[in-house]
Motif scaffolding. Sequence first.
Motif, PDB file in Angstrom:
ATOM      1  N   GLY A   1       0.794  -1.302  -0.114  1.00  0.00           N
ATOM      2  CA  GLY A   1      -0.024  -0.024   0.040  1.00  0.00           C
ATOM      3  C   GLY A   1       0.835   1.146   0.200  1.00  0.00           C
ATOM      4  N   VAL A   2       2.138   1.080  -0.005  1.00  0.00           N
ATOM      5  CA  VAL A   2       3.136   2.351  -0.264  1.00  0.00           C
ATOM      6  C   VAL A   2       3.913   2.425  -1.307  1.00  0.00           C
ATOM      7  N   VAL A   3       4.163   3.544  -1.867  1.00  0.00           N
ATOM      8  CA  VAL A   3       4.876   4.033  -3.161  1.00  0.00           C
ATOM      9  C   VAL A   3       6.435   3.982  -2.618  1.00  0.00           C
ATOM     10  N   ARG A   4       6.981   2.812  -2.888  1.00  0.00           N
ATOM     11  CA  ARG A   4       8.472   2.598  -2.224  1.00  0.00           C
ATOM     12  C   ARG A   4       9.486   3.555  -3.078  1.00  0.00           C
ATOM     13  N   GLN A   5       9.208   3.655  -4.397  1.00  0.00           N
ATOM     14  CA  GLN A   5      10.069   4.349  -5.241  1.00  0.00           C
ATOM     15  C   GLN A   5       9.316   4.993  -6.399  1.00  0.00           C
ATOM     16  N   LEU A   6       9.460   6.300  -6.806  1.00  0.00           N
ATOM     17  CA  LEU A   6       8.964   6.455  -8.055  1.00  0.00           C
ATOM     18  C   LEU A   6      10.087   7.522  -8.877  1.00  0.00           C
ATOM     19  N   ASP A   7      10.336   6.857 -10.236  1.00  0.00           N
ATOM     20  CA  ASP A   7      11.488   7.494 -11.074  1.00  0.00           C
ATOM     21  C   ASP A   7      11.156   7.016 -12.389  1.00  0.00           C
TER      22      ASP A   7
ATOM     23  N   ARG B   1      19.016   2.816 -10.104  1.00  0.00           N
ATOM     24  CA  ARG B   1      19.527   2.924  -8.589  1.00  0.00           C
ATOM     25  C   ARG B   1      18.174   2.663  -7.915  1.00  0.00           C
ATOM     26  N   PRO B   2      17.789   1.454  -7.612  1.00  0.00           N
ATOM     27  CA  PRO B   2      16.732   1.053  -6.688  1.00  0.00           C
ATOM     28  C   PRO B   2      17.067   1.541  -5.218  1.00  0.00           C
ATOM     29  N   ARG B   3      16.118   1.992  -4.777  1.00  0.00           N
ATOM     30  CA  ARG B   3      15.996   2.443  -3.243  1.00  0.00           C
ATOM     31  C   ARG B   3      15.376   1.236  -2.404  1.00  0.00           C
ATOM     32  N   GLY B   4      16.402   0.451  -1.867  1.00  0.00           N
ATOM     33  CA  GLY B   4      16.043  -0.641  -0.872  1.00  0.00           C
ATOM     34  C   GLY B   4      15.842  -2.083  -1.464  1.00  0.00           C
ATOM     35  N   ILE B   5      15.725  -2.902  -0.624  1.00  0.00           N
ATOM     36  CA  ILE B   5      15.691  -4.553  -1.185  1.00  0.00           C
ATOM     37  C   ILE B   5      14.548  -4.681  -1.768  1.00  0.00           C
ATOM     38  N   VAL B   6      13.338  -4.026  -1.305  1.00  0.00           N
ATOM     39  CA  VAL B   6      11.868  -4.091  -1.720  1.00  0.00           C
ATOM     40  C   VAL B   6      11.904  -3.844  -3.294  1.00  0.00           C
ATOM     41  N   VAL B   7      12.445  -2.749  -3.668  1.00  0.00           N
ATOM     42  CA  VAL B   7      12.329  -2.105  -5.050  1.00  0.00           C
ATOM     43  C   VAL B   7      13.309  -3.223  -6.062  1.00  0.00           C
ATOM     44  N   ALA B   8      14.544  -3.358  -5.457  1.00  0.00           N
ATOM     45  CA  ALA B   8      15.332  -4.278  -6.196  1.00  0.00           C
ATOM     46  C   ALA B   8      14.789  -5.673  -6.548  1.00  0.00           C
ATOM     47  N   ASP B   9      14.175  -6.330  -5.454  1.00  0.00           N
ATOM     48  CA  ASP B   9      13.647  -7.488  -5.946  1.00  0.00           C
ATOM     49  C   ASP B   9      12.521  -7.323  -6.971  1.00  0.00           C
ATOM     50  N   CYS B  10      11.521  -6.274  -6.725  1.00  0.00           N
ATOM     51  CA  CYS B  10      10.578  -6.269  -7.579  1.00  0.00           C
ATOM     52  C   CYS B  10      11.097  -6.166  -9.132  1.00  0.00           C
ATOM     53  N   LEU B  11      12.357  -5.579  -9.171  1.00  0.00           N
ATOM     54  CA  LEU B  11      13.000  -5.326 -10.512  1.00  0.00           C
ATOM     55  C   LEU B  11      13.739  -6.460 -10.991  1.00  0.00           C
ATOM     56  N   GLY B  12      13.835  -7.278 -10.192  1.00  0.00           N
ATOM     57  CA  GLY B  12      14.771  -8.571 -10.437  1.00  0.00           C
ATOM     58  C   GLY B  12      15.940  -8.225 -10.576  1.00  0.00           C
ATOM     59  N   CYS B  13      16.750  -7.180  -9.873  1.00  0.00           N
ATOM     60  CA  CYS B  13      18.033  -6.702  -9.862  1.00  0.00           C
ATOM     61  C   CYS B  13      18.741  -6.785  -8.507  1.00  0.00           C
ATOM     62  N   SER B  14      18.189  -7.682  -7.687  1.00  0.00           N
ATOM     63  CA  SER B  14      18.794  -7.751  -6.482  1.00  0.00           C
ATOM     64  C   SER B  14      19.998  -8.804  -6.297  1.00  0.00           C
TER      65      SER B  14
END
Length: 241
Positions: free
Chosen positions: A214-220, A228-241
């Motif tokens: 329910g939260v916007v973790r990053q908008l770019d 430049r993903p901000r945090g592990i949640v964003v990196a996981d979502c993008l498959g780049c962690s």
Amino acid sequence: MAPGTALLDVRGVSRSFGDVRALDDVSLQIHENEFFALLGPSGCGKTTLLRVIAGFEQPDSGLVTLDGVDLLPIPPEKRAVNLMFQSYALFPHMTVERNVAYGLVCEKLPRAEITERVNDVLRTVGLTDKRSALPRELSGGQRQRVALARAIVKRPRLLLLDEPLSALDRKIRGEMQMELKRLQHEVGITFVVVTHDQDEAMSLADRVAVMDEGVVRQLDAALDLYRRPRGIVVADCLGCS
């Protein structure tokens, strides 16, 4: 409104269903003529946010404006917003032409204007030769284009697309990604797409909002998000962690 300025402004929007917090103080802006993506896993709140913008869900708190006008008191059918459903929701007994014209007929526009606008949009989506066909006679990609034509023929300020390509196979999905991008530039309407597919979001969108719980973790911008993903949640979502 000048290009690049905020068309849609979402401020502090929250929505709960019982003990589940679907949206938690969400704020974002979407610009004129932008292709914007809401990306995240199932249950992250992206479809709830789409439904709030469309008018099918009322938030518990917050503000949503379009062109500076408060959308929340306005019923869905009166908003300059159109939602293209994942299922396409075509009328099976109607031809392509009648499916596309349906919303204009309901608005009781003059027959000549309806004909002109339907002809224009069928030409845009490349379905002029299918105008007399029924939905069952079309391929999945063609049905998707009929649904898109029906949405844009009403000339909304904002077009919302909920997982628009999920019903298509991988080959057609890739073709339709390019088609959506082309159409968005050609018709000059702001598109907001909900997807759980990071490749789809990155290839389609000018900017991406990654949502989780329910939260916007990053908008770019799409490329900046990937680099430049901000945090592990964003990196996981993008498959780049």
